[in-house]
Design a protein around this motif. Structure first.
Motif, PDB file in Angstrom:
ATOM      1  N   ILE A  24      77.057  11.768  -5.023  1.00  0.00           N
ATOM      2  CA  ILE A  24      77.685  10.438  -4.985  1.00  0.00           C
ATOM      3  C   ILE A  24      77.088   9.454  -5.999  1.00  0.00           C
ATOM      4  O   ILE A  24      77.631   8.367  -6.195  1.00  0.00           O
ATOM      5  CB  ILE A  24      77.598   9.831  -3.575  1.00  0.00           C
ATOM      6  CG1 ILE A  24      76.156   9.536  -3.180  1.00  0.00           C
ATOM      7  CG2 ILE A  24      78.271  10.738  -2.559  1.00  0.00           C
ATOM      8  CD1 ILE A  24      76.012   8.858  -1.811  1.00  0.00           C
ATOM      9  N   LYS A  64      83.764   9.251  -0.305  1.00  0.00           N
ATOM     10  CA  LYS A  64      83.980  10.671  -0.584  1.00  0.00           C
ATOM     11  C   LYS A  64      83.903  11.495   0.700  1.00  0.00           C
ATOM     12  O   LYS A  64      83.147  11.159   1.610  1.00  0.00           O
ATOM     13  CB  LYS A  64      82.912  11.186  -1.564  1.00  0.00           C
ATOM     14  CG  LYS A  64      83.034  10.642  -2.973  1.00  0.00           C
ATOM     15  CD  LYS A  64      82.097  11.396  -3.903  1.00  0.00           C
ATOM     16  CE  LYS A  64      82.306  10.998  -5.347  1.00  0.00           C
ATOM     17  NZ  LYS A  64      81.487  11.820  -6.275  1.00  0.00           N
ATOM     18  N   PRO A  65      84.671  12.590   0.770  1.00  0.00           N
ATOM     19  CA  PRO A  65      84.512  13.509   1.900  1.00  0.00           C
ATOM     20  C   PRO A  65      83.215  14.306   1.731  1.00  0.00           C
ATOM     21  O   PRO A  65      83.002  14.936   0.688  1.00  0.00           O
ATOM     22  CB  PRO A  65      85.747  14.411   1.795  1.00  0.00           C
ATOM     23  CG  PRO A  65      86.129  14.365   0.344  1.00  0.00           C
ATOM     24  CD  PRO A  65      85.742  13.010  -0.167  1.00  0.00           C
ATOM     25  N   LEU A  66      82.341  14.292   2.717  1.00  0.00           N
ATOM     26  CA  LEU A  66      81.013  14.887   2.557  1.00  0.00           C
ATOM     27  C   LEU A  66      80.685  15.904   3.648  1.00  0.00           C
ATOM     28  O   LEU A  66      79.585  16.457   3.669  1.00  0.00           O
ATOM     29  CB  LEU A  66      79.945  13.786   2.570  1.00  0.00           C
ATOM     30  CG  LEU A  66      80.051  12.747   1.438  1.00  0.00           C
ATOM     31  CD1 LEU A  66      79.108  11.582   1.715  1.00  0.00           C
ATOM     32  CD2 LEU A  66      79.722  13.396   0.094  1.00  0.00           C
ATOM     33  N   ALA A  67      81.620  16.160   4.540  1.00  0.00           N
ATOM     34  CA  ALA A  67      81.337  17.065   5.662  1.00  0.00           C
ATOM     35  C   ALA A  67      80.921  18.446   5.171  1.00  0.00           C
ATOM     36  O   ALA A  67      79.993  19.054   5.726  1.00  0.00           O
ATOM     37  CB  ALA A  67      82.551  17.162   6.575  1.00  0.00           C
ATOM     38  N   SER A  99      80.379   5.831   0.350  1.00  0.00           N
ATOM     39  CA  SER A  99      80.663   6.495  -0.929  1.00  0.00           C
ATOM     40  C   SER A  99      82.148   6.663  -1.189  1.00  0.00           C
ATOM     41  O   SER A  99      82.565   6.819  -2.350  1.00  0.00           O
ATOM     42  CB  SER A  99      80.004   7.877  -0.954  1.00  0.00           C
ATOM     43  OG  SER A  99      80.628   8.757  -0.025  1.00  0.00           O
ATOM     44  N   LEU A 149      73.117  15.115  -1.687  1.00  0.00           N
ATOM     45  CA  LEU A 149      73.959  13.922  -1.499  1.00  0.00           C
ATOM     46  C   LEU A 149      73.816  12.971  -2.683  1.00  0.00           C
ATOM     47  O   LEU A 149      74.819  12.449  -3.200  1.00  0.00           O
ATOM     48  CB  LEU A 149      73.560  13.214  -0.207  1.00  0.00           C
ATOM     49  CG  LEU A 149      74.248  11.870   0.058  1.00  0.00           C
ATOM     50  CD1 LEU A 149      75.748  12.057   0.264  1.00  0.00           C
ATOM     51  CD2 LEU A 149      73.620  11.185   1.275  1.00  0.00           C
ATOM     52  N   VAL A 169      76.574  11.126   8.583  1.00  0.00           N
ATOM     53  CA  VAL A 169      77.599  11.730   7.725  1.00  0.00           C
ATOM     54  C   VAL A 169      78.786  10.774   7.578  1.00  0.00           C
ATOM     55  O   VAL A 169      79.270  10.528   6.466  1.00  0.00           O
ATOM     56  CB  VAL A 169      78.055  13.084   8.294  1.00  0.00           C
ATOM     57  CG1 VAL A 169      79.224  13.641   7.482  1.00  0.00           C
ATOM     58  CG2 VAL A 169      76.893  14.078   8.315  1.00  0.00           C
ATOM     59  N   ARG A 170      79.245  10.222   8.676  1.00  0.00           N
ATOM     60  CA  ARG A 170      80.379   9.296   8.622  1.00  0.00           C
ATOM     61  C   ARG A 170      80.025   8.024   7.845  1.00  0.00           C
ATOM     62  O   ARG A 170      80.851   7.498   7.085  1.00  0.00           O
ATOM     63  CB  ARG A 170      80.856   8.961  10.030  1.00  0.00           C
ATOM     64  CG  ARG A 170      81.600  10.109  10.714  1.00  0.00           C
ATOM     65  CD  ARG A 170      82.158   9.702  12.067  1.00  0.00           C
ATOM     66  NE  ARG A 170      81.107   9.521  13.054  1.00  0.00           N
ATOM     67  CZ  ARG A 170      80.604  10.508  13.799  1.00  0.00           C
ATOM     68  NH1 ARG A 170      81.054  11.746  13.650  1.00  0.00           N
ATOM     69  NH2 ARG A 170      79.671  10.261  14.685  1.00  0.00           N
ATOM     70  N   GLU A 176      80.059   8.832   4.156  1.00  0.00           N
ATOM     71  CA  GLU A 176      81.442   8.953   3.670  1.00  0.00           C
ATOM     72  C   GLU A 176      82.076   7.577   3.506  1.00  0.00           C
ATOM     73  O   GLU A 176      82.806   7.332   2.529  1.00  0.00           O
ATOM     74  CB  GLU A 176      82.252   9.806   4.649  1.00  0.00           C
ATOM     75  CG  GLU A 176      81.893  11.277   4.616  1.00  0.00           C
ATOM     76  CD  GLU A 176      82.722  12.110   5.566  1.00  0.00           C
ATOM     77  OE1 GLU A 176      83.017  13.277   5.229  1.00  0.00           O
ATOM     78  OE2 GLU A 176      83.087  11.604   6.651  1.00  0.00           O
ATOM     79  N   ARG A 177      81.810   6.681   4.429  1.00  0.00           N
ATOM     80  CA  ARG A 177      82.400   5.343   4.342  1.00  0.00           C
ATOM     81  C   ARG A 177      81.878   4.573   3.124  1.00  0.00           C
ATOM     82  O   ARG A 177      82.658   3.936   2.415  1.00  0.00           O
ATOM     83  CB  ARG A 177      82.098   4.571   5.633  1.00  0.00           C
ATOM     84  CG  ARG A 177      82.482   3.096   5.587  1.00  0.00           C
ATOM     85  CD  ARG A 177      82.682   2.542   6.984  1.00  0.00           C
ATOM     86  NE  ARG A 177      81.495   2.623   7.809  1.00  0.00           N
ATOM     87  CZ  ARG A 177      80.557   1.659   7.858  1.00  0.00           C
ATOM     88  NH1 ARG A 177      80.683   0.577   7.115  1.00  0.00           N
ATOM     89  NH2 ARG A 177      79.522   1.784   8.646  1.00  0.00           N
TER      90      ARG A 177
END
Length: 521
Positions: free
Chosen positions: A409, A445-448, A443, A405, A436-437, A440-441
């Motif tokens: 990012i 970026k989509p991180l799933a 950064s 991660l 995870v959410r 993503e918020r």
């Protein structure tokens, strides 16, 4: 005299208001809180806000006598509710009235109040009980350890049932007052701040207060003969460390490690934000176990943690849990990565700070250490299963996920997440998906997919994936140069990462959550 005439419809309405809900509207609270790994853990139907424990303990016989006052709020119309306790109960009162009680299962105390309890009401429960905690076993093991001069309650995922009645799951946190009477010459150590100490007729009473929400398993009690050191942090928080007087050859190394608690906590504040509780410290009782535990405000350490000398890394790990695990706790025990992955990564960051190997060098080394065929890679840190809840993969592969991660990012967003997350969910509970959410918020970026690769796939991430995360080493063996991870030497052979200087101290803490008699939990 004017006599009011009530028409039938008005009469019916008034009767509805006057007559309480029928017995059919009141049902028993669930016997478990709904945890996916431990279905019998905790209970349904109510939330606890405070525990007041008034105890007396005799070290010579291991007899513990207690009166627990529990303040709670009902979450449904309750005809009956359960508490978790393994000791023998002599009396239960609910809202001042005698209640019927029975026991079932391994540790269920079924309480039937004299009058059913309506939803949303404050409830006071008083339980009188006694017993010898070391004689109570679940599947052959005990969370209560006898010592040469007393006893200790410290275990995970549960220890409360050995010494007080509770809703024993991290999802139901509460504040605590713990008052313990012990024979003169002994001390009683618990969480939080020592409020008072008084002696009478050969007994000394110690009263402790933990004033922030605390999961029942994070409550601790240690009775024995201790050397105690006290101090204050720069911000005025009290620091209390306690060491059994009979630690032998491990005494010096234990002190050399734990007396750095304030220094470590101040550094962790720079990483995770303000320390979340009212005191800090640690204690080392003379137990035979090998694990350590993040008991809130005052971590428990086994003497064996210091058998090979001082190890500040274990102090870093347990103090990091005060943010990740204690303030922000698991919603379900399958979410254990939000505790252990971050505590392990804090050890990597401490290594980086101390100049003993960067987090990237440690990630390269961990990735290279095991071949793709190693069962280590089949454990999914994001949902490891109850048998692997404290598997090394939850720690090391969990930390690899955080390094991936960080590389994805960048440091600015990464450290903003590490500091922001404990504020976002302070004193509450969270799932892996919540993190995870949140990442993503922050950064953008989509991180799933990244988290799926490192937390949920039962296989070693491919070399290209590892290279993208920075963990590029391709060999299964430890080796030669950390800066050369993933590069090639003569004849195109992979250059293997050298073992970082901090590795042995970090690896020595792999046993910190081994549960000895508890079969790995």
């Amino acid at each position: 005299m004017h006599r009011r005439i009530i028409v039938p419809s008005a009469l019916a309405a008034s009767l509805l208001l006057a007559i309480p809900a029928s017995a059919a509207d009141f049902t028993p609270g669930a016997t478990g809180i709904g945890d996916s790994y431990y279905p019998a853990a905790g209970n349904g139907g109510y939330d606890v806000s405070h525990y007041d424990l008034r105890l007396k303990y005799q070290p010579a016989t291991d007899l513990l006598e207690g009166t627990a006052t529990i303040l709670a709020t009902t979450r449904q119309n309750l005809s009956r509710f359960n508490l978790d306790l393994g000791l023998k109960v002599s009396e239960v009162r609910v809202n001042g009235r005698i209640a019927r009680f029975a026991t079932s299962g391994d540790h269920e105390l079924e309480v039937t109040p004299a009058t059913p309890l309506e939803k949303g009401k404050a409830v006071t429960v008083v339980v009188r009980y006694a017993g010898k905690p070391s004689e109570f076993k679940i599947d052959g093991w005990s969370a209560w350890a006898r010592t040469p001069d007393g006893g200790v309650a410290a275990q995970e995922p549960d220890s409360a049932v050995w010494w007080f009645p509770s809703n024993d799951h991290p999802r139901d946190k509460a504040t605590f007052d713990v008052s313990v009477s012990v024979p003169d010459g002994h001390q009683a150590i618990s969480n939080g701040v020592l409020q008072s100490q008084s002696s009478r007729l050969g007994w000394t009473r110690y009263s402790w207060r933990s004033n922030k929400p605390q999961a029942p398993y994070l409550a601790t009690l240690a009775v024995g003969k201790f050397d105690i050191t006290t101090d204050k942090t720069a911000n005025g928080l009290p620091v209390l460390n306690a060491y059994s007087k009979d630690l032998g050859d491990n005494a010096g190394a234990a002190r050399a490690s734990i007396e750095r608690t304030t220094e470590v906590a101040e550094w962790l504040e720079s990483v995770f934000g303000p320390y979340p509780f009212n005191s800090l410290g640690g204690y080392v009782p003379n137990v035979t176990s090998g694990f350590a535990l993040e008991t809130q405000t005052r971590p428990f350490y086994s003497p064996r943690q210091f058998a090979n000398g001082a190890n500040v890394s274990v102090v870093v790990h347990e103090l990091a849990h005060q943010w990740y695990g204690d303030s922000v706790s698991v919603h379900d025990w399958k979410d254990i990565w939000v505790n252990e992955g971050f505590a392990r990564y804090s050890q990597w960051l401490w290594s980086e700070k101390e100049g003993e190997g960067t987090a990237q060098e440690l990630a390269d080394y961990v990735y290279a250490l095991r071949s793709a065929e190693d069962p280590f890679w089949t454990v999914k840190p994001g949902d490891p299963g109850p048998d692997n809840q404290f598997h090394t993969a939850v720690y090391d592969r969990g930390a690899l996920a955080l390094q991936a991660l960080r590389n994805e990012i960048g440091d600015e967003d990464f450290f903003a997440i590490l500091k922001g997350w404990p504020q976002e969910f302070a004193y509450g509970n969270a799932r892996v998906g919540d993190f995870v959410r949140y990442a993503e918020r922050i950064s953008g970026k989509p991180l799933a997919a990244l988290f799926d690769t490192w937390l949920y796939q039962p296989s070693k991430p491919s070399a290209p994936t590892a290279a993208a995360s920075g963990a590029e080493a391709r060999s299964a063996a430890p080796a030669a140069s950390p800066s050369a991870a993933g590069k090639t030497g003569r004849a195109g052979t992979p250059v293997k990462p050298v073992q970082p200087k901090s590795w042995k101290k970090i690896a020595a803490t792999d046993t910190i959550h081994e549960r000895d008699e508890h079969g790995g939990h």
